[in-house]
Design a protein around this motif. Sequence first.
Motif, PDB file in Angstrom:
ATOM      1  N   MET A   1       0.745  -1.319   0.360  1.00 19.94           N
ATOM      2  CA  MET A   1      -0.169  -0.240   0.002  1.00 19.94           C
ATOM      3  C   MET A   1       0.769   1.167   0.026  1.00 19.94           C
ATOM      4  SD  MET A   1      -2.860   1.051   0.573  1.00 19.94           S
ATOM      5  CE  MET A   1      -3.856   2.608   0.927  1.00 19.94           C
ATOM      6  N   LEU A   2       2.183   0.794   0.830  1.00 21.97           N
ATOM      7  CA  LEU A   2       3.052   2.394   0.883  1.00 21.97           C
ATOM      8  C   LEU A   2       3.521   2.584  -0.379  1.00 21.97           C
ATOM      9  CD1 LEU A   2       4.107   4.442   2.455  1.00 21.97           C
ATOM     10  CD2 LEU A   2       5.294   2.817   3.853  1.00 21.97           C
ATOM     11  N   ASP A   3       3.617   1.085  -1.205  1.00 19.57           N
ATOM     12  CA  ASP A   3       4.349   1.805  -2.548  1.00 19.57           C
ATOM     13  C   ASP A   3       3.480   2.404  -2.903  1.00 19.57           C
ATOM     14  OD1 ASP A   3       6.269   1.700  -4.232  1.00 19.57           O
ATOM     15  OD2 ASP A   3       5.323  -0.831  -5.081  1.00 19.57           O
ATOM     16  N   ALA A   4       2.599   2.788  -3.152  1.00 27.07           N
ATOM     17  CA  ALA A   4       1.049   2.590  -3.813  1.00 27.07           C
ATOM     18  C   ALA A   4       1.269   4.596  -4.244  1.00 27.07           C
ATOM     19  CB  ALA A   4       0.510   1.547  -4.369  1.00 27.07           C
ATOM     20  N   LEU A   5       0.539   4.529  -2.837  1.00 27.81           N
ATOM     21  CA  LEU A   5       1.034   5.848  -2.248  1.00 27.81           C
ATOM     22  C   LEU A   5       1.845   7.041  -2.734  1.00 27.81           C
ATOM     23  CD1 LEU A   5      -1.090   5.804   1.353  1.00 27.81           C
ATOM     24  CD2 LEU A   5      -1.611   6.980  -1.086  1.00 27.81           C
ATOM     25  N   SER A   6       3.386   5.593  -3.032  1.00 25.43           N
ATOM     26  CA  SER A   6       4.941   6.649  -2.417  1.00 25.43           C
ATOM     27  C   SER A   6       4.932   7.247  -4.263  1.00 25.43           C
ATOM     28  CB  SER A   6       5.647   6.267  -2.326  1.00 25.43           C
ATOM     29  OG  SER A   6       5.260   4.827  -2.404  1.00 25.43           O
ATOM     30  N   ASN A   7       4.437   6.333  -5.510  1.00 21.21           N
ATOM     31  CA  ASN A   7       4.703   6.677  -6.729  1.00 21.21           C
ATOM     32  C   ASN A   7       3.623   7.407  -7.047  1.00 21.21           C
ATOM     33  OD1 ASN A   7       7.241   5.229  -7.062  1.00 21.21           O
ATOM     34  ND2 ASN A   7       5.775   3.025  -6.667  1.00 21.21           N
ATOM     35  N   PRO A   8       3.381   8.106  -8.228  1.00 18.19           N
ATOM     36  CA  PRO A   8       2.883   8.400  -8.692  1.00 18.19           C
ATOM     37  C   PRO A   8       1.771   8.073  -9.625  1.00 18.19           C
ATOM     38  CG  PRO A   8       5.059   9.499  -9.828  1.00 18.19           C
ATOM     39  CD  PRO A   8       5.471   8.005  -8.905  1.00 18.19           C
ATOM     40  N   TRP A   9       0.564   8.465  -9.068  1.00 16.20           N
ATOM     41  CA  TRP A   9      -0.283   7.358 -10.305  1.00 16.20           C
ATOM     42  C   TRP A   9      -0.649   8.207 -11.308  1.00 16.20           C
ATOM     43  CZ3 TRP A   9      -4.967   7.564  -5.964  1.00 16.20           C
ATOM     44  CH2 TRP A   9      -4.190   7.260  -4.324  1.00 16.20           C
ATOM     45  N   PRO A  10      -1.247   7.176 -12.845  1.00 17.60           N
ATOM     46  CA  PRO A  10      -1.664   7.240 -13.700  1.00 17.60           C
ATOM     47  C   PRO A  10      -2.813   8.540 -13.622  1.00 17.60           C
ATOM     48  CG  PRO A  10      -2.435   5.184 -13.114  1.00 17.60           C
ATOM     49  CD  PRO A  10      -2.061   5.764 -12.019  1.00 17.60           C
ATOM     50  N   TRP A  11      -2.510   9.266 -14.785  1.00 18.36           N
ATOM     51  CA  TRP A  11      -3.437   9.646 -15.295  1.00 18.36           C
ATOM     52  C   TRP A  11      -5.316  10.465 -15.017  1.00 18.36           C
ATOM     53  CZ3 TRP A  11      -6.772   9.546 -18.717  1.00 18.36           C
ATOM     54  CH2 TRP A  11      -6.519   8.974 -20.568  1.00 18.36           C
ATOM     55  N   TYR A  12      -5.350   8.367 -15.587  1.00 18.12           N
ATOM     56  CA  TYR A  12      -6.745   8.270 -15.390  1.00 18.12           C
ATOM     57  C   TYR A  12      -7.318   7.820 -14.779  1.00 18.12           C
ATOM     58  CZ  TYR A  12      -3.491   3.599 -16.119  1.00 18.12           C
ATOM     59  OH  TYR A  12      -3.210   3.152 -15.621  1.00 18.12           O
ATOM     60  N   ILE A  13      -6.622   7.663 -13.386  1.00 19.37           N
ATOM     61  CA  ILE A  13      -7.114   7.507 -12.193  1.00 19.37           C
ATOM     62  C   ILE A  13      -7.290   8.980 -11.255  1.00 19.37           C
ATOM     63  CG2 ILE A  13      -6.513   6.563  -9.756  1.00 19.37           C
ATOM     64  CD1 ILE A  13      -5.382   4.244 -11.239  1.00 19.37           C
TER      65      ILE A  13
ATOM     66  N   SER B   1       8.247  10.936   1.465  1.00 17.48           N
ATOM     67  CA  SER B   1       9.520  11.236   0.623  1.00 17.48           C
ATOM     68  C   SER B   1      10.267  10.796   0.308  1.00 17.48           C
ATOM     69  CB  SER B   1       9.753  12.877   1.324  1.00 17.48           C
ATOM     70  OG  SER B   1      10.453  12.529   2.211  1.00 17.48           O
ATOM     71  N   SER B   2      11.039  10.949  -0.980  1.00 14.99           N
ATOM     72  CA  SER B   2      12.035   9.958  -1.579  1.00 14.99           C
ATOM     73  C   SER B   2      13.507  11.612  -1.465  1.00 14.99           C
ATOM     74  CB  SER B   2      11.736   9.927  -3.185  1.00 14.99           C
ATOM     75  OG  SER B   2      12.748   9.077  -3.704  1.00 14.99           O
ATOM     76  N   GLN B   3      14.567  10.393  -0.723  1.00 13.01           N
ATOM     77  CA  GLN B   3      15.502  11.890  -1.308  1.00 13.01           C
ATOM     78  C   GLN B   3      16.086  11.464  -3.102  1.00 13.01           C
ATOM     79  OE1 GLN B   3      16.419  12.378   1.589  1.00 13.01           O
ATOM     80  NE2 GLN B   3      14.412  11.629   2.138  1.00 13.01           N
ATOM     81  N   GLU B   4      15.857  10.632  -3.695  1.00 14.29           N
ATOM     82  CA  GLU B   4      16.450  11.169  -5.095  1.00 14.29           C
ATOM     83  C   GLU B   4      16.274  12.588  -5.016  1.00 14.29           C
ATOM     84  OE1 GLU B   4      18.110   8.658  -7.059  1.00 14.29           O
ATOM     85  OE2 GLU B   4      17.718   6.901  -4.952  1.00 14.29           O
ATOM     86  N   PRO B   5      16.927  12.628  -6.512  1.00 18.64           N
ATOM     87  CA  PRO B   5      16.752  13.738  -6.604  1.00 18.64           C
ATOM     88  C   PRO B   5      15.508  14.344  -7.549  1.00 18.64           C
ATOM     89  CG  PRO B   5      18.319  13.241  -7.111  1.00 18.64           C
ATOM     90  CD  PRO B   5      18.273  12.296  -6.242  1.00 18.64           C
ATOM     91  N   VAL B   6      14.957  14.892  -8.322  1.00 19.74           N
ATOM     92  CA  VAL B   6      13.881  15.438  -9.020  1.00 19.74           C
ATOM     93  C   VAL B   6      14.780  15.279 -10.562  1.00 19.74           C
ATOM     94  CG1 VAL B   6      12.291  17.238  -9.921  1.00 19.74           C
ATOM     95  CG2 VAL B   6      12.771  17.316  -6.895  1.00 19.74           C
ATOM     96  N   GLN B   7      13.714  14.591 -11.376  1.00 18.30           N
ATOM     97  CA  GLN B   7      13.869  13.583 -12.373  1.00 18.30           C
ATOM     98  C   GLN B   7      14.230  14.844 -13.123  1.00 18.30           C
ATOM     99  OE1 GLN B   7      11.660  10.529 -13.433  1.00 18.30           O
ATOM    100  NE2 GLN B   7      12.904   8.900 -11.455  1.00 18.30           N
ATOM    101  N   VAL B   8      15.080  15.242 -13.683  1.00 11.95           N
ATOM    102  CA  VAL B   8      15.000  16.640 -14.719  1.00 11.95           C
ATOM    103  C   VAL B   8      15.726  16.026 -16.360  1.00 11.95           C
ATOM    104  CG1 VAL B   8      15.702  18.916 -15.734  1.00 11.95           C
ATOM    105  CG2 VAL B   8      14.638  18.483 -13.489  1.00 11.95           C
ATOM    106  N   THR B   9      15.011  16.291 -16.975  1.00 12.25           N
ATOM    107  CA  THR B   9      15.405  15.900 -18.478  1.00 12.25           C
ATOM    108  C   THR B   9      16.652  16.584 -18.865  1.00 12.25           C
ATOM    109  OG1 THR B   9      15.211  17.436 -19.857  1.00 12.25           O
ATOM    110  CG2 THR B   9      13.189  15.914 -19.681  1.00 12.25           C
TER     111      THR B   9
END
Length: 187
Positions: free
Chosen positions: A1-13, A83-91
């Motif tokens: 459940m925590l994994d589902a909350l910590s990742n971005p949800w798809p636009w269609y949800i 919160s993630s300790q990873e840097p914000v993903q930037v192209t």
Amino acid sequence: MLDALSNPWPWYIVGPLIGLTVPLLLVLGNKPFGISSTLRHICAACVPMDIPFFQYPWRKEIWNLLFVVGIFMGAIIATTTLSSQEPVQVTDELRAELAAYGITDMKGLVPKDLFNLHNLFTLKGFILMIAGGFLVGFGTRYAGGCTSGHAITGLSNLQWPSLIATICFMIGGIVVANFVLPYILRL
């Protein structure tokens, strides 16, 4: 459940969940969705002056204050537990463009090279943080609502002023991001 909350949800949800908030608020309490009026409610509740703008039955809008408290508490919970300790993903292209302006620290939610206490006292920081904040507040008041109020509630209610406001928000954002911001970042 925590994994589902910590990742971005798809636009269609997420899209339908946000979209269903509007009719739910209207059906359950005849309330529009929006956040910008909250500052007015707080001032009406806390400022003991005879200013006509703040003389209205603000207690009927107490739900809006609770909504903001819920947003604040949700942000605290999300920040401390999800919160993630990873840097914000930037192209790579954006990273190179920002590096040309001296912005290289991508560790936080916003670039610390721009948004910090020291920068607040520079011309660039003043324009971005103080003048930009003032313009957002002024624009919200002048347009009669914020982007969420107009773009979510107003458009779903087929309000012509909300369509105009949303188009202006989009045009303003495109112009500022592509023409004004690069000039400010060169300061």
